[in-house]
Scaffold this motif. Structure first.
Motif, short mmCIF file in Angstrom:
data_model
loop_
_atom_site.label_atom_id
_atom_site.label_comp_id
_atom_site.label_asym_id
_atom_site.label_seq_id
_atom_site.Cartn_x
_atom_site.Cartn_y
_atom_site.Cartn_z
N LEU A 178 104.56 76.40 91.73
CA LEU A 178 104.97 77.55 90.93
C LEU A 178 103.99 78.71 91.09
O LEU A 178 104.40 79.87 91.20
CB LEU A 178 105.09 77.14 89.46
N ILE A 179 102.70 78.40 91.09
CA ILE A 179 101.69 79.44 91.26
C ILE A 179 101.81 80.06 92.64
O ILE A 179 101.78 81.29 92.81
CB ILE A 179 100.28 78.86 91.05
N GLY A 180 101.97 79.21 93.66
CA GLY A 180 102.10 79.72 95.01
C GLY A 180 103.32 80.59 95.20
O GLY A 180 103.27 81.62 95.87
N ALA A 181 104.44 80.19 94.57
CA ALA A 181 105.67 80.99 94.69
C ALA A 181 105.49 82.36 94.05
O ALA A 181 105.97 83.37 94.57
CB ALA A 181 106.83 80.25 94.03
N ALA A 182 104.79 82.41 92.91
CA ALA A 182 104.54 83.70 92.26
C ALA A 182 103.65 84.59 93.11
O ALA A 182 103.88 85.80 93.25
CB ALA A 182 103.92 83.47 90.88
N CYS A 183 102.61 83.99 93.71
CA CYS A 183 101.73 84.76 94.60
C CYS A 183 102.52 85.32 95.78
O CYS A 183 102.32 86.47 96.20
CB CYS A 183 100.59 83.89 95.09
N ASP A 184 103.41 84.53 96.30
CA ASP A 184 104.20 84.95 97.45
C ASP A 184 105.18 86.06 97.05
O ASP A 184 105.35 87.05 97.76
CB ASP A 184 104.96 83.74 98.00
N ARG A 185 105.82 85.89 95.90
CA ARG A 185 106.86 86.82 95.47
C ARG A 185 106.28 88.19 95.13
O ARG A 185 106.88 89.22 95.45
CB ARG A 185 107.57 86.25 94.25
N TRP A 186 105.13 88.20 94.45
CA TRP A 186 104.58 89.46 93.94
C TRP A 186 103.33 89.91 94.69
O TRP A 186 102.65 90.82 94.24
CB TRP A 186 104.28 89.31 92.44
N TRP A 187 103.03 89.31 95.83
CA TRP A 187 101.89 89.69 96.66
C TRP A 187 100.60 89.70 95.85
O TRP A 187 99.93 90.73 95.69
CB TRP A 187 102.12 91.06 97.32
N LEU A 188 100.22 88.53 95.37
CA LEU A 188 99.07 88.38 94.50
C LEU A 188 97.96 87.60 95.16
O LEU A 188 98.20 86.73 96.01
CB LEU A 188 99.46 87.65 93.20
N GLU A 189 96.75 87.86 94.72
CA GLU A 189 95.60 87.02 95.05
C GLU A 189 95.01 86.51 93.74
O GLU A 189 94.65 87.30 92.86
CB GLU A 189 94.54 87.81 95.80
N VAL A 190 94.91 85.22 93.60
CA VAL A 190 94.21 84.63 92.46
C VAL A 190 92.72 84.83 92.70
O VAL A 190 92.17 84.36 93.69
CB VAL A 190 94.54 83.13 92.31
N ASN A 191 92.06 85.53 91.79
CA ASN A 191 90.66 85.88 92.06
C ASN A 191 89.71 85.42 90.97
O ASN A 191 88.63 86.00 90.80
CB ASN A 191 90.53 87.39 92.30
N GLY A 192 90.08 84.37 90.26
CA GLY A 192 89.19 83.81 89.26
C GLY A 192 89.75 82.53 88.70
O GLY A 192 90.94 82.21 88.90
N PRO A 193 88.93 81.75 88.01
CA PRO A 193 89.41 80.50 87.43
C PRO A 193 90.36 80.76 86.26
O PRO A 193 90.38 81.86 85.70
CB PRO A 193 88.12 79.83 86.93
N PRO A 194 91.16 79.78 85.87
CA PRO A 194 92.03 79.95 84.71
C PRO A 194 91.22 80.27 83.45
O PRO A 194 90.10 79.80 83.28
CB PRO A 194 92.73 78.59 84.58
N TYR A 195 91.83 81.08 82.60
CA TYR A 195 91.19 81.39 81.33
C TYR A 195 91.10 80.13 80.48
O TYR A 195 92.00 79.27 80.51
CB TYR A 195 91.97 82.46 80.58
N LYS A 196 90.04 80.01 79.71
CA LYS A 196 89.79 78.80 78.93
C LYS A 196 90.68 78.76 77.69
O LYS A 196 90.98 79.78 77.09
CB LYS A 196 88.33 78.72 78.51
N GLY A 197 91.05 77.53 77.33
CA GLY A 197 91.62 77.30 76.02
C GLY A 197 93.11 77.09 75.96
O GLY A 197 93.59 76.38 75.09
N GLY A 198 93.90 77.73 76.83
CA GLY A 198 95.34 77.60 76.72
C GLY A 198 95.82 76.20 77.06
O GLY A 198 95.40 75.62 78.05
N VAL A 199 96.72 75.66 76.23
CA VAL A 199 97.21 74.31 76.44
C VAL A 199 98.70 74.28 76.74
O VAL A 199 99.28 73.21 76.90
CB VAL A 199 96.91 73.41 75.22
N CYS A 200 99.34 75.45 76.79
CA CYS A 200 100.78 75.51 77.08
C CYS A 200 101.09 76.34 78.32
O CYS A 200 102.24 76.70 78.55
CB CYS A 200 101.53 76.08 75.88
N GLY A 201 100.07 76.63 79.10
CA GLY A 201 100.32 77.39 80.31
C GLY A 201 99.06 77.59 81.13
O GLY A 201 97.94 77.42 80.65
N TRP A 202 99.27 77.91 82.40
CA TRP A 202 98.19 78.22 83.33
C TRP A 202 98.11 79.73 83.43
O TRP A 202 99.08 80.41 83.80
CB TRP A 202 98.50 77.60 84.69
N VAL A 203 96.94 80.29 83.08
CA VAL A 203 96.77 81.74 83.00
C VAL A 203 95.49 82.11 83.72
O VAL A 203 94.42 81.58 83.41
CB VAL A 203 96.70 82.22 81.53
N ALA A 204 95.58 83.03 84.69
CA ALA A 204 94.41 83.37 85.49
C ALA A 204 94.48 84.82 85.95
O ALA A 204 95.57 85.40 86.07
CB ALA A 204 94.31 82.45 86.71
#
Length: 359
Positions: A70-96
């Motif tokens: 899912l993360i890879g598909a979003a990066c591909d669709r919206w031309w993104l680079e993940v440039n940091g670790p996920p934010y701490k604390g969230g338990v219902c989603g991956w946020v970075a």
């Protein structure tokens, strides 16, 4: 597109598809690095707090298995680079944090599908950036959003501000959210607070029957359980006005930003009584419930917020009882009656405020 095939990137090169690694450790995400014109590979890490929260169910495990894709598909669709670790604390989603193709910062959020999060994107769009973060892109089928960043992103609970200032910040945000949603169109699609709280009250009543004796042994007044359940049923129907409430307005969901001192994130929207929203700010900003003079402090905060928000203070207190009873019974049902008892003892402290007086 077959697995492993690429697509052309601006400036030449190709973008590799996402390659799923061993579940729970890391995957490798192909993403465009802005300005470089070549493919890069980004490690995707599932943080332990997210894994621990979602590993308890088959649906959660299945979602964790699909998360790298899912993360890879979003990066591909919206031309993104993940440039940091996920934010701490969230338990219902991956946020970075991510970078867009033009180099501008954004935040990628991939949500574990669950009912409370289903209307988050629609609420954020309804508010249009007034009091809350903006949605830049959305893939509803994948439960994925690209959001504006909140920088520096310090939660209000950690901002070391005077309580009075924190209450003012919260009130300003709530007034912005409520004014923006005061006239929702027909067919808006948001859940009714009255219907939702009726369901919660039914569930809470069953939990009270099942766990009441255990909670009573931990010092809980069973009469407060009955009061909280009754308030869950009655409060929504007696509201004088209806707005789109945030639904989870705790000081951890209010982040320091640049275009506004703070912005709200992670709504769990309902349409109903605005007095539903302030309680978490009252109870969690500096945790006054733990103080010896808790009743007086809580009442002062309720009255101050009610003045700023044009609410009846006893109604804000009533929602505090209802929400703490519902939360405490949930905790007991989740296997932590001690935590549930603490929650409900908070309701016991607040119950006398329904008459406009500290206990």
């Amino acid at each position: 597109m077959p697995r492993g095939a690429g697509r052309a990137l601006p400036g030449g090169g190709s973008q590799p598809s996402f390659q799923v690694g061993q579940r729970g450790r890391a995957g490798v995400c192909g993403a465009y690095r802005p300005g470089r014109g070549r493919a890069v590979r980004i490690p995707v890490v599932v943080p332990p707090w997210l894994r621990a929260a979602r590993d308890a169910s088959a649906d959660g495990i299945s979602w964790l298995d699909r998360l790298p894709e899912l993360i890879g598909a979003a990066c591909d669709r919206w031309w993104l680079e993940v440039n940091g670790p996920p934010y701490k604390g969230g338990v219902c989603g991956w946020v970075a944090p991510v970078s867009r193709a033009d180099g501008s910062p954004a935040v990628l959020k991939v949500t574990w599908p669950h009912p409370e999060a289903a209307q988050e994107p629609a609420a954020l769009r309804c508010w249009g950036g007034r009091g809350a973060i903006r949605v830049l892109e959305e893939d509803r089928a994948a439960w994925t959003m690209l959001l504006e960043p909140c920088l520096p992103g310090t939660p209000l609970r950690d901002a070391n501000l005077p309580v009075e200032r924190g209450l003012e910040i919260g009130a300003n945000l709530l007034n912005a959210l409520w004014s923006e949603s005061a006239h929702l169109p027909r067919g808006h699609g948001f859940d009714s607070m009255a219907e939702t709280c009726d369901r919660w009250a039914d569930v809470a009543a069953g939990r009270a029957r099942r766990y009441g004796d255990v909670l009573a042994g931990l010092g809980v007044d069973l009469g407060v359980l009955d009061l909280g359940i009754e308030l869950l049923r009655s409060l929504p129907g007696s509201a004088g006005r209806h707005v789109l409430v945030h639904g989870d307005f705790n000081p951890g969901n209010l982040l320091a930003a640049q275009r506004s001192p703070f912005l709200a994130i992670d709504p769990k929207p309902l349409v109903g009584d605005p007095a539903y929203d302030p309680w978490q700010l009252v109870a969690q900003l500096g945790w006054p419930i733990r103080r010896e003079d808790a009743a007086t402090l809580v009442w002062e905060r309720i009255r101050r917020l009610s003045d700023l928000l044009d609410l009846v203070p006893e109604r804000v207190a009533a929602w505090g009882v209802a929400r703490d009873v519902e939360g405490g019974l949930w905790a007991a049902s989740a296997g932590d009656p001690g935590k549930g008892a603490k929650w409900i003892r908070s309701a016991m402290l607040v119950a006398p405020l329904l008459d406009g007086r500290p206990g």
